[in-house]
Design a protein around this motif. Structure first.
Motif, PDB file in Angstrom:
ATOM      1  N   LEU A  37       2.301   6.166  -5.706  1.00 13.69           N
ATOM      2  CA  LEU A  37       1.887   5.844  -4.347  1.00 13.69           C
ATOM      3  C   LEU A  37       0.519   5.167  -4.349  1.00 13.69           C
ATOM      4  O   LEU A  37       0.297   4.180  -3.627  1.00 13.69           O
ATOM      5  CB  LEU A  37       1.858   7.117  -3.491  1.00 13.69           C
ATOM      6  N   ASP A  38      -0.409   5.656  -5.165  1.00 10.65           N
ATOM      7  CA  ASP A  38      -1.738   5.039  -5.271  1.00 10.65           C
ATOM      8  C   ASP A  38      -1.642   3.610  -5.798  1.00 10.65           C
ATOM      9  O   ASP A  38      -2.308   2.698  -5.287  1.00 10.65           O
ATOM     10  CB  ASP A  38      -2.649   5.872  -6.188  1.00 10.65           C
ATOM     11  N   ALA A  39      -0.807   3.414  -6.811  1.00 16.79           N
ATOM     12  CA  ALA A  39      -0.650   2.068  -7.381  1.00 16.79           C
ATOM     13  C   ALA A  39      -0.066   1.109  -6.341  1.00 16.79           C
ATOM     14  O   ALA A  39      -0.521  -0.039  -6.210  1.00 16.79           O
ATOM     15  CB  ALA A  39       0.244   2.126  -8.619  1.00 16.79           C
TER      16      ALA A  39
ATOM     17  N   VAL B 257      -0.735  -3.337  -2.234  1.00 21.49           N
ATOM     18  CA  VAL B 257      -0.626  -3.771  -0.842  1.00 21.49           C
ATOM     19  C   VAL B 257      -1.985  -4.231  -0.327  1.00 21.49           C
ATOM     20  O   VAL B 257      -2.095  -5.257   0.358  1.00 21.49           O
ATOM     21  CB  VAL B 257      -0.052  -2.625   0.037  1.00 21.49           C
ATOM     22  N   ASP B 258      -3.040  -3.507  -0.666  1.00 21.80           N
ATOM     23  CA  ASP B 258      -4.388  -3.900  -0.247  1.00 21.80           C
ATOM     24  C   ASP B 258      -4.770  -5.254  -0.839  1.00 21.80           C
ATOM     25  O   ASP B 258      -5.358  -6.102  -0.160  1.00 21.80           O
ATOM     26  CB  ASP B 258      -5.416  -2.843  -0.667  1.00 21.80           C
ATOM     27  N   ALA B 259      -4.448  -5.456  -2.113  1.00 15.95           N
ATOM     28  CA  ALA B 259      -4.768  -6.726  -2.764  1.00 15.95           C
ATOM     29  C   ALA B 259      -4.024  -7.880  -2.102  1.00 15.95           C
ATOM     30  O   ALA B 259      -4.582  -8.957  -1.866  1.00 15.95           O
ATOM     31  CB  ALA B 259      -4.431  -6.653  -4.251  1.00 15.95           C
ATOM     32  N   LEU B 260      -2.769  -7.669  -1.789  1.00 21.61           N
ATOM     33  CA  LEU B 260      -1.985  -8.711  -1.108  1.00 21.61           C
ATOM     34  C   LEU B 260      -2.537  -8.987   0.286  1.00 21.61           C
ATOM     35  O   LEU B 260      -2.593 -10.138   0.728  1.00 21.61           O
ATOM     36  CB  LEU B 260      -0.515  -8.301  -1.021  1.00 21.61           C
ATOM     37  N   ALA B 261      -2.953  -7.952   0.973  1.00 18.78           N
ATOM     38  CA  ALA B 261      -3.503  -8.128   2.318  1.00 18.78           C
ATOM     39  C   ALA B 261      -4.797  -8.920   2.258  1.00 18.78           C
ATOM     40  O   ALA B 261      -5.042  -9.792   3.098  1.00 18.78           O
ATOM     41  CB  ALA B 261      -3.727  -6.770   2.974  1.00 18.78           C
TER      42      ALA B 261
END
Length: 165
Positions: A115-117, A122-126
């Motif tokens: 889940l952390d990975a 997702v944060d990097a893509l955002a």
């Protein structure tokens, strides 16, 4: 009586006879139509009367065959039920669906790492999509804002001129 009145009287009788014959023909045609309709209805009734018992027996035969098949299937199910208890069947069903497994501490930790990975990805893509998304709406928003500001500037220039007058 004169010849003309006799002829006129004869013509009247001829017309009356023709009208009577026509009326009689119409009556007979109606009577014939009624007779034909009665005969056809009677024939259909007899045909249905003959077919109904055969149809009924066909349905009874089909029903008895289906009943015997259902009894065979019911016998198979009850024999299965006798060999395996309900509790055993429920536990097999739970195991096949994965409900019988209880999560261990290791399982929970492994899922947390995944889940952390995923959250990091997702944060990097955002973040990667954020600058491109912010630039495009900013250009579009600036154009309408400039258009709206132009009439206000003209009105502001005119307002002091009016006060001076």
């Amino acid at each position: 009586m004169s010849k003309e009145s006799k002829k006129s009287l004869q013509d009247l009788k001829d017309v009356t006879n023709q009208a009577s014959e026509l009326a009689k023909s119409i009556w007979l045609a109606g009577l014939g139509a009624y007779g034909r309709a009665y005969d056809e209805a009677h024939d259909r009734y007899e045909k249905a009367s003959k077919e109904t018992p055969r149809l009924f027996t066909d349905l009874v035969d089909k029903g008895s065959r289906l009943e015997s098949q259902a009894r065979e299937k019911l016998g198979e199910v009850t024999s299965i039920g006798k060999t395996i208890s309900i509790e055993e069947r429920i536990s097999k069903m739970r195991a096949s669906l994965g409900f019988g497994h209880t999560a261990s501490v290791d399982d929970v930790e492994r899922l947390e790492k995944k889940l952390d990975a995923l959250s990091k990805k997702v944060d990097a893509l955002a973040k990667a999509n954020k600058p491109a998304a912010a630039k495009a709406p900013a250009k579009k928003a600036a154009a309408p804002a400039a258009k709206a500001a132009a009439p206000k500037a003209k009105a502001a220039r005119k307002a002091p001129a009016k006060k001076a007058v």
